[in-house]
Enzyme design. Structure first.
Site, short mmCIF file in Angstrom:
data_model
loop_
_atom_site.label_atom_id
_atom_site.label_comp_id
_atom_site.label_asym_id
_atom_site.label_seq_id
_atom_site.Cartn_x
_atom_site.Cartn_y
_atom_site.Cartn_z
N LYS A 22 43.02 50.12 37.96
CA LYS A 22 44.42 50.35 38.36
C LYS A 22 45.23 49.07 38.26
O LYS A 22 46.33 49.06 37.70
CB LYS A 22 44.45 50.87 39.81
CG LYS A 22 45.82 50.80 40.46
CD LYS A 22 45.82 51.28 41.90
CE LYS A 22 45.44 50.28 42.94
NZ LYS A 22 46.48 49.34 43.37
N ASN A 23 44.69 47.98 38.81
CA ASN A 23 45.49 46.76 38.89
C ASN A 23 45.59 46.00 37.57
O ASN A 23 46.27 44.98 37.49
CB ASN A 23 44.98 45.85 40.02
CG ASN A 23 45.30 46.45 41.38
OD1 ASN A 23 46.09 47.40 41.48
ND2 ASN A 23 44.68 45.92 42.42
N CYS A 116 54.09 46.08 53.90
CA CYS A 116 53.28 47.30 53.83
C CYS A 116 52.20 47.21 54.89
O CYS A 116 52.14 46.24 55.64
CB CYS A 116 52.73 47.54 52.44
SG CYS A 116 51.33 46.54 52.03
N ARG A 121 53.71 40.61 52.67
CA ARG A 121 53.67 40.59 51.20
C ARG A 121 55.01 40.20 50.56
O ARG A 121 55.64 41.00 49.86
CB ARG A 121 53.16 41.94 50.67
CG ARG A 121 51.81 42.27 51.26
CD ARG A 121 51.20 43.49 50.67
NE ARG A 121 50.71 43.30 49.31
CZ ARG A 121 50.22 44.27 48.57
NH1 ARG A 121 50.17 45.49 49.04
NH2 ARG A 121 49.81 44.03 47.35
N ASP A 304 40.07 43.25 48.38
CA ASP A 304 40.07 44.70 48.15
C ASP A 304 38.70 45.34 48.41
O ASP A 304 38.57 46.57 48.33
CB ASP A 304 40.52 45.02 46.71
CG ASP A 304 42.01 44.76 46.51
OD1 ASP A 304 42.72 44.60 47.51
OD2 ASP A 304 42.45 44.70 45.34
N ARG A 396 45.93 56.97 45.39
CA ARG A 396 46.66 55.92 44.67
C ARG A 396 45.70 55.05 43.87
O ARG A 396 46.11 54.38 42.92
CB ARG A 396 47.42 55.03 45.65
CG ARG A 396 48.56 55.72 46.34
CD ARG A 396 49.33 54.74 47.16
NE ARG A 396 49.45 53.48 46.43
CZ ARG A 396 49.54 52.29 46.99
NH1 ARG A 396 49.53 52.18 48.29
NH2 ARG A 396 49.64 51.21 46.25
N1 EPU Z 1 52.18 35.67 48.48
C1 EPU Z 1 53.24 34.93 48.90
N2 EPU Z 1 54.38 34.94 48.12
C2 EPU Z 1 54.48 35.65 46.97
C3 EPU Z 1 53.36 36.40 46.54
C4 EPU Z 1 52.23 36.39 47.33
O1 EPU Z 1 53.21 34.28 49.94
O2 EPU Z 1 55.52 35.59 46.32
C5 EPU Z 1 50.94 35.69 49.29
C6 EPU Z 1 50.62 37.07 49.84
O3 EPU Z 1 51.31 37.34 51.04
C7 EPU Z 1 49.12 36.98 50.04
C8 EPU Z 1 48.67 36.10 48.87
O4 EPU Z 1 49.85 35.42 48.44
O5 EPU Z 1 48.82 36.35 51.24
C9 EPU Z 1 48.06 36.81 47.71
O6 EPU Z 1 48.85 37.95 47.36
P1 EPU Z 1 49.03 38.41 45.85
O7 EPU Z 1 50.40 38.14 45.42
O8 EPU Z 1 47.91 37.88 45.03
O9 EPU Z 1 48.86 39.99 46.00
P2 EPU Z 1 49.58 41.07 45.10
O10 EPU Z 1 49.81 40.53 43.75
O11 EPU Z 1 50.75 41.63 45.84
C10 EPU Z 1 47.41 42.17 44.11
C11 EPU Z 1 46.81 43.53 44.08
C12 EPU Z 1 46.31 43.89 45.47
C13 EPU Z 1 45.27 42.85 45.88
C14 EPU Z 1 45.88 41.44 45.83
C15 EPU Z 1 44.91 40.32 46.13
C16 EPU Z 1 48.02 44.61 42.30
C17 EPU Z 1 49.00 45.65 41.88
N3 EPU Z 1 47.80 44.49 43.61
O12 EPU Z 1 48.50 42.23 45.04
O13 EPU Z 1 45.68 45.16 45.36
O14 EPU Z 1 44.81 43.10 47.19
O15 EPU Z 1 46.44 41.21 44.52
O16 EPU Z 1 43.83 40.35 45.25
O17 EPU Z 1 47.44 43.95 41.47
C18 EPU Z 1 44.92 47.25 46.14
O18 EPU Z 1 44.63 47.54 44.97
O19 EPU Z 1 44.55 47.94 47.13
C19 EPU Z 1 45.71 46.05 46.41
C20 EPU Z 1 46.37 45.87 47.56
#
Ligand code: EPU
Length: 417
Positions: A22-23, A116, A121, A304, A396
């Protein structure tokens, strides 16, 4: 709304085939916005989030349809540049269209994703990166408004590695003028898969899979013809299912090299792995041993998989400590696992789990995607019947989960609420 009804304590056996990730599918679908023409993406999982991304892209003027596990996207005419609230609010990954839209059209209007269930996030790092590349960004009435004549290469440092942030910047940089360097980039296999997909479109990217990624912008990209990697989290979930139920499950179409951290911990817990063609045979022990872990960005233990691993630790021999280091509120499953009798204490981002002999079936509420998966893992090992309500969260991220479980001999059925 659907619910899953599970009668636990069955030993499972047989073969399960893992779907596409998915991701990886979501950013790669978003990447199709970077090039005119017809894109063909194979091994797409049929999931709610994939459909939402398809609708989001179609809403911009593109054609989108699925043929079995193939997504066909015609991105020749992109007339609209807005990701509306009603779509973004159902899926945070909608923010992945920000970078590609800005690079292709020079403007984007994307509803700001709210918090969320698992944490606040923020997307400040995505916006910081795009601003460094010359975008003018405003926040107005809940929307991010971004503009740039043509994005320019820049040096971008992330305070913390962000998966979708790295992906957004890589996509924007692919069509920018000059070189972009992303430091402290996320290294997750899904980020690598997107980089490989972009390279197949003609993007110039160096350092794929490293924490410093360099993207040399090009003027044009060609349409995608790409095959998505298997979903490591789905594979990992089936590994914990084998572990908690003492089952013998062969997981096909999986990439064990994407799961080193998890496999290591599962081995410490007594689970045995045997390489087979195109996958792994996973054999659970009579009772898993308690093993502690903490979540970290890749190649660390994946956040995850934290909830599913914790479900397994609930019946392990001994006590374990699990620390969640990525998201501030990712213990929503704990209250539900406790309703099955689990002995879990939480302090801040750390859970201490004292293994008990047996979980008991109970009515449960799914709260987010991976929390839902952990309840299924627990229910399969629990005595009696468990009903997991609100499984739309599960839909999802897991393709045909009950069919896959039934084929392994599990007693699971989907019912209407
Ligand atoms: N963060 C910030 N600022 C930002 C972006 C992130 O502070 O602008 C922080 C977040 O709050 C968190 C950390 O950085 O503490 C890492 O978050 P990341 O941005 O890596 O998460 P994401 O990109 O929103 C993706 C996956 C998630 C998975 C995380 C971590 C997708 C679509 N989603 O989320 O997947 O948990 O990386 O590996 O790729 C899931 O599939 O259930 C899921 C939640």
């Amino acid at each position: 709304m659907d619910k899953l009804v599970i009668n636990g304590r069955k030993r499972l056996s047989g073969v399960v085939e893992i779907s596409g990730a998915k991701n990886a599918a979501l950013p790669i679908m978003a990447a199709s916005l970077l090039a005119a023409g017809e894109h063909n993406i194979a091994n797409i999982p049929k999931l709610r989030d994939v459909m939402t991304m398809g609708r989001l892209i179609a809403n911009l003027g593109a054609g989108f349809h699925l043929e079995d596990s193939r997504a066909i996207l015609d991105c020749t005419a992109i007339g609209n540049y807005e990701a509306p609230y009603d779509l973004v609010s159902t899926m945070r990954a909608s923010v992945l269209i920000l970078g590609p839209l800005l690079a292709r059209l020079g403007k984007a209007k994307v509803s700001l994703p709210g918090g969320c269930a698992i944490g606040a996030r923020p997307i400040n790092l995505h916006l910081m990166g795009l601003e460094k590349m010359g975008a003018k960004i405003k926040l107005e009435s809940g929307y991010v408004l971004a503009k740039a004549k043509r994005l320019k290469g820049a040096q971008i440092y992330f305070d913390t590695p962000t998966v979708t942030g790295t992906e957004n910047i890589m996509m924007a940089a692919a069509l920018a003028e000059g070189k972009t360097v992303i430091e402290n980039a996320a290294r997750e296999p899904e980020v690598v898969d997107l980089a490989n997909a972009l390279i197949s479109m003609g993007a110039k990217i160096r350092g794929v899979g490293d924490s410093v990624v360099e993207v040399e912008g090009v003027n044009r990209l060609s349409p995608l013809d790409y095959n998505i990697i298997p979903d490591r989290i789905e594979a990992g979930t089936f590994m914990t299912i084998a572990g908690i139920t003492g089952s013998d499950i062969t997981i096909k179409k999986c990439r064990p090299d994407h799961l080193d951290a998890l496999i290591n911990k599962l081995q410490d817990s007594g689970i045995r792995f045997h390489k087979v063609r195109n996958g792994l045979r996973v054999v659970g022990p009579e009772r898993p041993a308690a093993v502690s872990t903490k979540t970290m960005p890749y190649p660390g233990f994946p956040t995850d998989m934290q909830a599913q691993f914790m479900a397994m630790m609930c019946i392990a021999e001994g006590s374990s400590v699990i620390s969640e280091k990525i998201f501030e509120n990712r213990f929503m499953h704990v209250a539900e696992l406790r309703r099955m009798g689990a002995d879990i204490m939480i302090e801040g981002g750390t859970a201490t789990i004292r293994g008990i002999d047996l979980l008991k079936g109970a009515p449960l509420m799914a709260t987010d995607l991976r929390a839902s998966a952990s309840l299924i893992v627990a229910a399969l090992a629990a005595e009696g019947t468990t009903t997991v309500h609100r499984i739309y969260h599960l839909d999802r991220g897991y393709e045909k989960i009950e069919e896959k479980l039934q084929r392994l001999g599990a007693e699971v059925r989907r019912e209407k609420e």
